[in-house]
Write an enzyme that holds these catalytic residues in place. Structure first.
Site, mmCIF file in Angstrom:
data_model
loop_
_atom_site.group_PDB
_atom_site.id
_atom_site.type_symbol
_atom_site.label_atom_id
_atom_site.label_comp_id
_atom_site.label_asym_id
_atom_site.label_seq_id
_atom_site.Cartn_x
_atom_site.Cartn_y
_atom_site.Cartn_z
ATOM 1 C CD GLN A 29 16.832 25.162 35.774
ATOM 2 O OE1 GLN A 29 17.502 24.434 35.019
ATOM 3 N NE2 GLN A 29 15.659 24.838 36.293
ATOM 4 C CG ASP A 84 15.206 37.075 37.408
ATOM 5 O OD1 ASP A 84 15.904 36.636 36.452
ATOM 6 O OD2 ASP A 84 14.040 36.488 37.541
ATOM 7 C CB THR A 85 17.368 41.451 41.620
ATOM 8 O OG1 THR A 85 17.554 40.382 42.569
ATOM 9 C CG2 THR A 85 15.890 41.508 41.681
ATOM 10 C CG HIS A 109 13.362 34.362 33.559
ATOM 11 N ND1 HIS A 109 12.124 34.372 33.029
ATOM 12 C CD2 HIS A 109 13.090 35.481 34.794
ATOM 13 C CE1 HIS A 109 10.963 35.051 33.858
ATOM 14 N NE2 HIS A 109 11.679 35.731 34.778
#
Length: 344
Positions: A29, A84-85, A109
């Site tokens: 992305q 994300d993490t 997200h």
């Protein structure tokens, strides 16, 4: 209730025209957002970690590159496109100290906002712009003059114009050419995780492997089982993608459709639907998020164990041999990998 859908005529590009944007990450992305923004006339720079292999790729594409903290400090709109993490730690160390009144924090997200892993100050906008397609598609359709539909959401409207800014950003990466759908961080996050776990990844892979094992254990040749349980899946998915479930059923044989209509509900039965509800509840109450974050913090031993077991499954061994007979399957694969870059 029908969703709110916006197009180019609804977006005011001037809202973002004077902003300085930092895109953090240059993966699938990240590369698409940064390049599309740049070619839309937006002042954009890419923020990457020290020593990232993506630095050279971003620079070669003509983009300004800086360490994450420096990119954030000079920008007033920060799009976080990192795993994300890892986002919460990077936020606390490299982003939060450089946020000023009126800045905007963007995500693709809802994970870290939905589960309170990142808690932005009240004086900044918190928005989401999430293209509904992989980065290489976001980039390719933009170059071709089209776009990939996007979701937008506003979690915090510190400026009073956060929605207009999110819509302008979506327009600048090409999303408004196709359509921009309004949602919330909670809806996007929970439905996205559910779709991944129950259908797109978890449910699908387990269904395919279990079907393969059932046929092989019954004495059928593994190569034939591979074709029937995995290879031909693309045909069905493509038909559903193009024409929906009804269109797929129209296109297959009557025999296949009758088997679909009568045997499908026996496979996805009430027990399976009850388990789906349990999985959804674990997403909604934060159980999955806590489990995944803890797994990552502890070194991902269980993750890697499960990943390795899947890699060694019989369907993978058979598949590697059969795919070698069909070189056309991987045509263009390398160019997609080159275009997507790394995680930043």
């Amino acid at each position: 209730m029908a969703a709110n859908v916006y197009y180019e005529a609804d977006a005011d590009r001037s809202v973002i025209a004077d902003r300085k944007v930092a895109v953090l990450g240059y993966g699938s992305q990240g590369h698409a957002h940064a390049l599309n923004l740049k070619e839309s006339g937006i002042d954009v720079r890419v923020g990457l970690r020290e020593g990232s292999a993506s630095v050279a790729k971003a620079q070669a594409a003509g983009l300004a590159v800086a360490p994450i903290a420096d990119a954030v400090a000079e920008a007033d709109l920060i799009m976080i496109l990192l795993p994300d993490t890892e986002q919460a730690e990077i936020y606390e160390t490299h982003i939060a100290p450089h946020l000023d009144d009126g800045d905007a924090l963007f995500f693709a997200h809802g994970f870290n906002i939905r589960f309170d892993l990142i808690k932005p100050p009240a004086n900044v906008d918190v928005c989401m712009v999430a293209p509904k397609g992989p980065g290489h598609l976001v980039r390719r359709t933009y170059v071709e003059g089209g776009g990939v539909p996007c979701l937008i959401a506003v979690e915090q409207d510190g400026s009073g114009s956060a929605k207009a800014l999110a819509l302008a950003y979506a327009d600048a990466i090409g999303g408004a050419r196709a359509g921009v759908i309004e949602t919330t961080f909670t809806e996007e996050c929970e439905t996205d995780l559910f779709g991944e776990q129950v259908v797109l990844c978890g449910g699908l892979t387990e269904l395919v492997r279990s079907a393969f094992d059932t046929l092989v254990n019954a004495g059928y040749q593994p190569e034939i089982c591979y074709f029937e349980c995995l290879h031909e899946l693309k045909l069905i998915v493509d038909l559903m993608y193009e024409e929906g479930i009804a269109g797929m059923r129209y296109s297959v044989s009557d025999t296949a459709e009758y088997g679909d209509l009568t045997r499908g509900p026996r496979i996805i039965n009430d027990a399976v639907r009850a388990e789906m509800a349990t999985v959804l509840a674990e997403i909604q109450d934060g159980t999955f998020a806590r489990e995944w974050v803890d797994e990552s913090k502890s070194g991902r031993q269980n993750f890697h164990r499960l990943e390795a077991a899947g890699h060694d499954h019989g369907i993978e061994q058979v598949g590697r041999g059969l795919r070698a007979m069909m070189p056309w399957i991987n045509q263009g694969k390398q160019s997609v990998q080159d275009a997507s870059g790394g995680q930043g």
